[in-house]
Design a protein around this motif. Sequence first.
Motif, PDB file in Angstrom:
ATOM      1  N   SER A  53       0.829  -1.221   0.000  1.00 37.85           N
ATOM      2  CA  SER A  53       0.000   0.000   0.000  1.00 37.85           C
ATOM      3  C   SER A  53       0.857   1.262   0.000  1.00 37.85           C
ATOM      4  CB  SER A  53      -0.937  -0.003   1.216  1.00 37.85           C
ATOM      5  OG  SER A  53      -1.778  -1.132   1.187  1.00 37.85           O
ATOM      6  N   GLY A  54       1.958   1.192  -0.681  1.00 39.44           N
ATOM      7  CA  GLY A  54       2.800   2.364  -0.881  1.00 39.44           C
ATOM      8  C   GLY A  54       3.686   2.757   0.275  1.00 39.44           C
ATOM      9  N   SER A  55       3.519   2.081   1.463  1.00 42.25           N
ATOM     10  CA  SER A  55       4.297   2.563   2.604  1.00 42.25           C
ATOM     11  C   SER A  55       4.732   1.481   3.591  1.00 42.25           C
ATOM     12  CB  SER A  55       3.501   3.619   3.375  1.00 42.25           C
ATOM     13  OG  SER A  55       2.290   3.074   3.858  1.00 42.25           O
ATOM     14  N   THR A  56       3.986   0.446   3.776  1.00 42.46           N
ATOM     15  CA  THR A  56       4.339  -0.579   4.766  1.00 42.46           C
ATOM     16  C   THR A  56       5.379  -1.520   4.181  1.00 42.46           C
ATOM     17  OG1 THR A  56       2.134  -0.489   5.726  1.00 42.46           O
ATOM     18  CG2 THR A  56       3.482  -2.417   6.241  1.00 42.46           C
ATOM     19  N   ILE A  57       6.483  -1.687   4.906  1.00 44.69           N
ATOM     20  CA  ILE A  57       7.600  -2.496   4.420  1.00 44.69           C
ATOM     21  C   ILE A  57       7.781  -3.720   5.303  1.00 44.69           C
ATOM     22  CG2 ILE A  57      10.109  -2.554   4.158  1.00 44.69           C
ATOM     23  CD1 ILE A  57       9.981   0.342   3.240  1.00 44.69           C
ATOM     24  N   ASN A  58       7.964  -4.863   4.655  1.00 42.74           N
ATOM     25  CA  ASN A  58       8.244  -6.104   5.369  1.00 42.74           C
ATOM     26  C   ASN A  58       9.483  -6.769   4.766  1.00 42.74           C
ATOM     27  OD1 ASN A  58       4.857  -6.159   5.270  1.00 42.74           O
ATOM     28  ND2 ASN A  58       5.838  -6.439   7.258  1.00 42.74           N
ATOM     29  N   TYR A  59      10.269  -7.404   5.627  1.00 40.20           N
ATOM     30  CA  TYR A  59      11.463  -8.134   5.196  1.00 40.20           C
ATOM     31  C   TYR A  59      11.416  -9.569   5.710  1.00 40.20           C
ATOM     32  CZ  TYR A  59      13.640  -3.563   4.319  1.00 40.20           C
ATOM     33  OH  TYR A  59      13.937  -2.306   3.856  1.00 40.20           O
ATOM     34  N   ALA A  60      12.018 -10.453   4.942  1.00 40.98           N
ATOM     35  CA  ALA A  60      12.269 -11.791   5.465  1.00 40.98           C
ATOM     36  C   ALA A  60      13.276 -11.686   6.604  1.00 40.98           C
ATOM     37  CB  ALA A  60      12.815 -12.689   4.362  1.00 40.98           C
ATOM     38  N   ASP A  61      13.128 -12.561   7.592  1.00 45.30           N
ATOM     39  CA  ASP A  61      14.042 -12.514   8.733  1.00 45.30           C
ATOM     40  C   ASP A  61      15.493 -12.679   8.299  1.00 45.30           C
ATOM     41  OD1 ASP A  61      11.834 -14.252  11.081  1.00 45.30           O
ATOM     42  OD2 ASP A  61      11.967 -12.143  10.499  1.00 45.30           O
ATOM     43  N   SER A  62      15.712 -13.460   7.262  1.00 38.90           N
ATOM     44  CA  SER A  62      17.081 -13.769   6.825  1.00 38.90           C
ATOM     45  C   SER A  62      17.809 -12.566   6.234  1.00 38.90           C
ATOM     46  CB  SER A  62      17.068 -14.909   5.802  1.00 38.90           C
ATOM     47  OG  SER A  62      16.279 -14.541   4.682  1.00 38.90           O
ATOM     48  N   VAL A  63      17.078 -11.502   5.864  1.00 38.42           N
ATOM     49  CA  VAL A  63      17.730 -10.348   5.242  1.00 38.42           C
ATOM     50  C   VAL A  63      17.606  -9.076   6.073  1.00 38.42           C
ATOM     51  CG1 VAL A  63      17.281 -11.357   2.978  1.00 38.42           C
ATOM     52  CG2 VAL A  63      15.771  -9.548   3.842  1.00 38.42           C
ATOM     53  N   LYS A  64      16.878  -9.139   7.181  1.00 35.47           N
ATOM     54  CA  LYS A  64      16.716  -7.945   8.025  1.00 35.47           C
ATOM     55  C   LYS A  64      18.068  -7.425   8.486  1.00 35.47           C
ATOM     56  CE  LYS A  64      12.088  -8.785   9.883  1.00 35.47           C
ATOM     57  NZ  LYS A  64      11.292  -9.161  11.074  1.00 35.47           N
ATOM     58  N   GLY A  65      18.238  -6.115   8.382  1.00 33.99           N
ATOM     59  CA  GLY A  65      19.497  -5.499   8.778  1.00 33.99           C
ATOM     60  C   GLY A  65      20.551  -5.495   7.679  1.00 33.99           C
ATOM     61  N   ALA A  71      11.541   2.881  -2.863  1.00 31.52           N
ATOM     62  CA  ALA A  71      10.834   3.194  -4.105  1.00 31.52           C
ATOM     63  C   ALA A  71      11.094   4.630  -4.509  1.00 31.52           C
ATOM     64  CB  ALA A  71       9.340   2.955  -3.941  1.00 31.52           C
ATOM     65  N   ASP A  72      11.319   4.825  -5.801  1.00 29.23           N
ATOM     66  CA  ASP A  72      11.360   6.163  -6.386  1.00 29.23           C
ATOM     67  C   ASP A  72      10.080   6.294  -7.207  1.00 29.23           C
ATOM     68  OD1 ASP A  72      11.722   8.428  -7.937  1.00 29.23           O
ATOM     69  OD2 ASP A  72      13.877   8.121  -8.111  1.00 29.23           O
ATOM     70  N   ASN A  73       9.066   6.906  -6.595  1.00 30.95           N
ATOM     71  CA  ASN A  73       7.756   6.941  -7.240  1.00 30.95           C
ATOM     72  C   ASN A  73       7.760   7.780  -8.517  1.00 30.95           C
ATOM     73  OD1 ASN A  73       6.475   5.315  -5.230  1.00 30.95           O
ATOM     74  ND2 ASN A  73       6.500   7.089  -3.874  1.00 30.95           N
ATOM     75  N   ALA A  74       8.655   8.749  -8.586  1.00 34.55           N
ATOM     76  CA  ALA A  74       8.743   9.569  -9.799  1.00 34.55           C
ATOM     77  C   ALA A  74       9.254   8.765 -10.983  1.00 34.55           C
ATOM     78  CB  ALA A  74       9.645  10.774  -9.547  1.00 34.55           C
ATOM     79  N   LYS A  75      10.038   7.732 -10.699  1.00 37.83           N
ATOM     80  CA  LYS A  75      10.610   6.888 -11.762  1.00 37.83           C
ATOM     81  C   LYS A  75       9.893   5.540 -11.879  1.00 37.83           C
ATOM     82  CE  LYS A  75      15.287   8.814 -11.454  1.00 37.83           C
ATOM     83  NZ  LYS A  75      16.738   8.503 -11.229  1.00 37.83           N
ATOM     84  N   ASN A  76       8.845   5.323 -11.072  1.00 33.37           N
ATOM     85  CA  ASN A  76       8.145   4.028 -11.070  1.00 33.37           C
ATOM     86  C   ASN A  76       9.123   2.872 -10.872  1.00 33.37           C
ATOM     87  OD1 ASN A  76       5.847   5.484 -11.550  1.00 33.37           O
ATOM     88  ND2 ASN A  76       5.444   4.631 -13.576  1.00 33.37           N
ATOM     89  N   THR A  77      10.083   3.056  -9.999  1.00 35.29           N
ATOM     90  CA  THR A  77      11.143   2.066  -9.822  1.00 35.29           C
ATOM     91  C   THR A  77      11.282   1.710  -8.348  1.00 35.29           C
ATOM     92  OG1 THR A  77      12.330   2.867 -11.765  1.00 35.29           O
ATOM     93  CG2 THR A  77      13.583   1.554 -10.177  1.00 35.29           C
TER      94      THR A  77
END
Length: 115
Positions: A53-65, A71-77
Motif C-alpha cells: 500500500s505504498g508505505s508498509t515495508i516487510n522483510y524476510a528474517d534472513s535479510v533484516k538489517g 521506491a522512487d515513485n517519480a521513476k516508477n522504480t
Amino acid sequence: QVQLVESGGGLVQAGGSLRLACAASRSPLFLNSIGWYRQAPGKQRELVAVIRSGSTINYADSVKGRFIISADNAKNTVYLQMNNLKPDDTAVYYCNSKIGWGDYWGQGTQVTVSS
C-alpha cells in the motif's frame, strides 16, 4: 496489467553489495504491493522484501538489517539494496507486484555470491 523489468544482478564476493532495480509500468503508489522474491536452485520461491500500500515495508528474517527496499515513485522504480551478501543469498531474484486480482512477475535477475 503491470510490466516489470529487473536489472542489477551479478556476481559478487561474500560481504559485498549489489543494488537491484525493478522498473514498473505503474507507480508503486497505486499497487497493492511491490517487492522482491528469490528462488535458489532446488528451493521454493520466497519473499525477500515488499512494500505494501505504498508505505508498509516487510522483510524476510534472513535479510533484516542487510537489505533495504525503497521506491522512487517519480521513476516508477523499486530498488533492493543488498549489503553484506552471503553465499546463501545466491538465487534468481524476481520483482513482483499485485493490484486487484492481478499478480505480476518480472523475468528475474541472477545474483551469485561467492565465498
